[in-house]
Design an enzyme around this catalytic site. Structure first.
Site, mmCIF file in Angstrom:
data_model
loop_
_atom_site.group_PDB
_atom_site.id
_atom_site.type_symbol
_atom_site.label_atom_id
_atom_site.label_comp_id
_atom_site.label_asym_id
_atom_site.label_seq_id
_atom_site.Cartn_x
_atom_site.Cartn_y
_atom_site.Cartn_z
ATOM 1 N N SER A 1 29.211 -16.573 7.473
ATOM 2 C CA SER A 1 28.655 -15.350 6.906
ATOM 3 C C SER A 1 27.214 -15.168 7.352
ATOM 4 C CB SER A 1 28.737 -15.389 5.388
ATOM 5 O OG SER A 1 27.684 -16.186 4.886
ATOM 6 N N LYS A 2 26.817 -13.909 7.366
ATOM 7 C CA LYS A 2 25.451 -13.549 7.771
ATOM 8 C C LYS A 2 24.414 -14.295 6.945
ATOM 9 C CE LYS A 2 25.751 -8.764 8.694
ATOM 10 N NZ LYS A 2 25.264 -7.417 8.561
ATOM 11 N N ARG A 3 24.725 -14.478 5.670
ATOM 12 C CA ARG A 3 23.749 -15.098 4.776
ATOM 13 C C ARG A 3 23.575 -16.586 5.073
ATOM 14 N NH1 ARG A 3 25.473 -15.787 0.156
ATOM 15 N NH2 ARG A 3 27.462 -14.717 0.507
ATOM 16 N N ASN B 1 24.999 -18.425 7.834
ATOM 17 C CA ASN B 1 25.036 -18.927 9.209
ATOM 18 C C ASN B 1 24.289 -18.016 10.155
ATOM 19 O OD1 ASN B 1 28.007 -19.266 7.877
ATOM 20 N ND2 ASN B 1 27.378 -21.092 8.972
#
Ligand code: GLU
Length: 478
Positions: A255-257, A259
């Site tokens: 996930s963007k948050r 990784n």
């Protein structure tokens, strides 16, 4: 029997921000599947969610795929027989198609306000029912609804059947089925006149003659709606293949948050595109000969979709770094490596010495961006920590070692690796200095570091003047 004449695959990214590694992953398999069937690979931009649209995001996707050398055959930038390839430019097409569904009764106008929908959902939650549109507008006679739609705010919904099921043979997962009754009356056309993803994707995949929809498994629960739409239009369905999602070691989704998922950031960190591609090939697929290292051409030749697995592959950055190191050391020629290093080469790097310095650090380059930290002592002032010089010895001994070394080096007839080695080794033997202490001390004195390329090679490249100057400075520090 399928009537698709050629294999045509696509990715359909939404320009909502960064170019995601997941996009490259899906693009890679779509590209390879198409090419290994002499087909075409298309990029369609799905920009109908205006709330999530980010200016410039489209270009970032092209840049990232260009960097990875995954070419497409048709798209906004290249054109093609099914233009336009950007959904926001196809509104007319969606409106015509929604008309067909309204006329044949598979879709209906819905006039419910957001407040009404919210109240409906709250009531369903209270009753512990599945939150779904209850179909209240589906009963409005078509003629009446059509009249109201001229001046009342509305959406268009898909009339899902109450019974029956969607079934398909997924090229990766095998037989999949979903009960229609559990599927909501999906909005097809929003009140702003834009289609939803579900509607536009089906219309476009059909019109662009997409034969194989290869996409992430997060879309699997949408496929029944899509199949019902194909049926409503009387269109032939493409083959669906739902790829396993990339996961972290703890099996959570990337996930963007949590990784770093931005392709551009992998580029900026100094990954080699070929290494990243090789790594992505092994996400959910394995080489028939069990190989780890192979290039895109080979992948194109040996890829078969039946070797795809359904469990989510682990996106292991250690493995990626290992592969990157292999590509740096073994897969690139020195000239290719110098070129790849260009964006990471500091401006004060002595380019005339590149050919000599690079072979010395190549073994230790994991990322292209490591170049500076591995080589800076060759061309920048160093700072030597006196405590490092005195490790495992006393000041008197170290001073003597330095004095004698300087004297010998000044006399050296030839400044070459062989001469340097003979000189320093015989000194060490003659005075019976502790080998590891002596050579480490010299290393620290001439480079300021404890881990460097081989000592004699380093001294050779540094040159007589600089080496002796640094040994003198070290002596003064003690
Ligand atoms: N627009 C969707 C996405 O952002 C496309 C999904 C699909 O391939 O159907 O991934």
């Amino acid at each position: 029997m399928s009537s698709f004449l050629t294999v045509r695959t696509r990715i359909a990214p939404s320009p909502t921000g960064i170019a995601h590694v997941g996009t490259a992953y899906i693009a890679l398999f779509n590209y390879v599947f198409a090419k290994n069937h002499n087909g075409k690979f298309i990029i369609r931009i799905e920009d109908t969610d205006r709330g999530r649209f980010v200016e410039g995001a489209e270009q970032v996707i092209y840049d990232a795929l260009t960097w990875l050398k995954i070419p497409h055959d048709e798209g906004v930038d290249l054109g093609g027989p099914f233009e336009p390839y950007r959904q926001s430019e196809r509104l007319e097409i969606y409106h015509q198609h929604v008309e067909t569904l309204l006329e044949n009764g598979t879709a209906y106008y819905c006039f419910c306000s957001p407040e009404e929908l919210q109240a409906m959902r709250a009531e369903q939650q209270k009753q512990k029912q599945l939150p779904m549109y209850d179909g209240r507008c589906s009963h409005i006679p078509y003629a009446e609804a059509k009249k109201r739609a001229k001046h009342e705010k509305h959406v268009v919904r898909l009339r899902m059947p109450d019974s029956g099921k969607a079934e398909w043979e997924d090229a990766i997962r095998g037989h999949v089925s979903f009960e229609y009754a559990l599927i909501d009356d999906q909005v097809l056309l929003k009140s702003d006149g834009f289609p939803t993803y579900h509607f536009a994707v089906v219309v476009d995949d059909h019109m662009m003659q997409i034969s194989h929809v290869i996409r992430g498994e997060e879309w699997i629960s949408s496929t029944p709606k899509h199949l019902f739409l194909y049926e409503a239009f009387g269109w032939e369905t493409p083959t669906f293949a739902h790829m396993p999602l990339l996961r972290n070691a703890d099996h959570s989704k990337l996930s963007k948050r949590k990784n770093d998922v931005s392709l551009i950031s992998y580029m900026n960190k100094g990954y080699i595109p070929e290494a990243l591609i090789n790594f992505l090939c092994l996400m959910g697929w394995s080489h028939p000969e069990g190989k780890d290292i192979f290039n895109l051409d080979e992948f194109r030749r040996v890829f078969t979709i039946d070797r795809m697995q359904t469990t989510g592959p682990i996106f292991d950055l250690n493995k990626l770094a290992w592969m990157n190191g292999i590509y740096i050391r073994e897969k690139l020629t020195q000239d290719q490596l110098i070129e790849a290093l260009q964006p990471f080469t500091p401006t004060d790097f002595p380019m005339d010495l590149m050919g000599k310095i690079l072979p010395l650090v190549r073994e230790r380059l994991v990322l292209l961006s490591d170049l500076e930290s591995l080589t800076d002592f060759f061309y920048r002032d160093i700072s030597v920590n006196p405590a490092e010089l005195l490790k495992k010895s006393e000041a008197g001994v170290v001073t003597e070692q330095l004095t004698r070394t300087i004297a010998e080096l000044e006399q050296l007839s030839q400044w070459s690796v062989a001469e340097l080695e003979t000189c320093l080794r015989s000194l060490q033997e003659k005075y019976d200095w502790k080998k590891s202490q002596y050579f480490m001390m010299i290393r620290v004195a001439v480079t300021g570091k404890t881990a460097t390329p081989p000592l004699f090679e380093t001294m050779e490249v540094l040159g007589r003047e600089k080496t002796i100057e640094r040994l003198r400075e070290a002596k003064e520090k003690i």
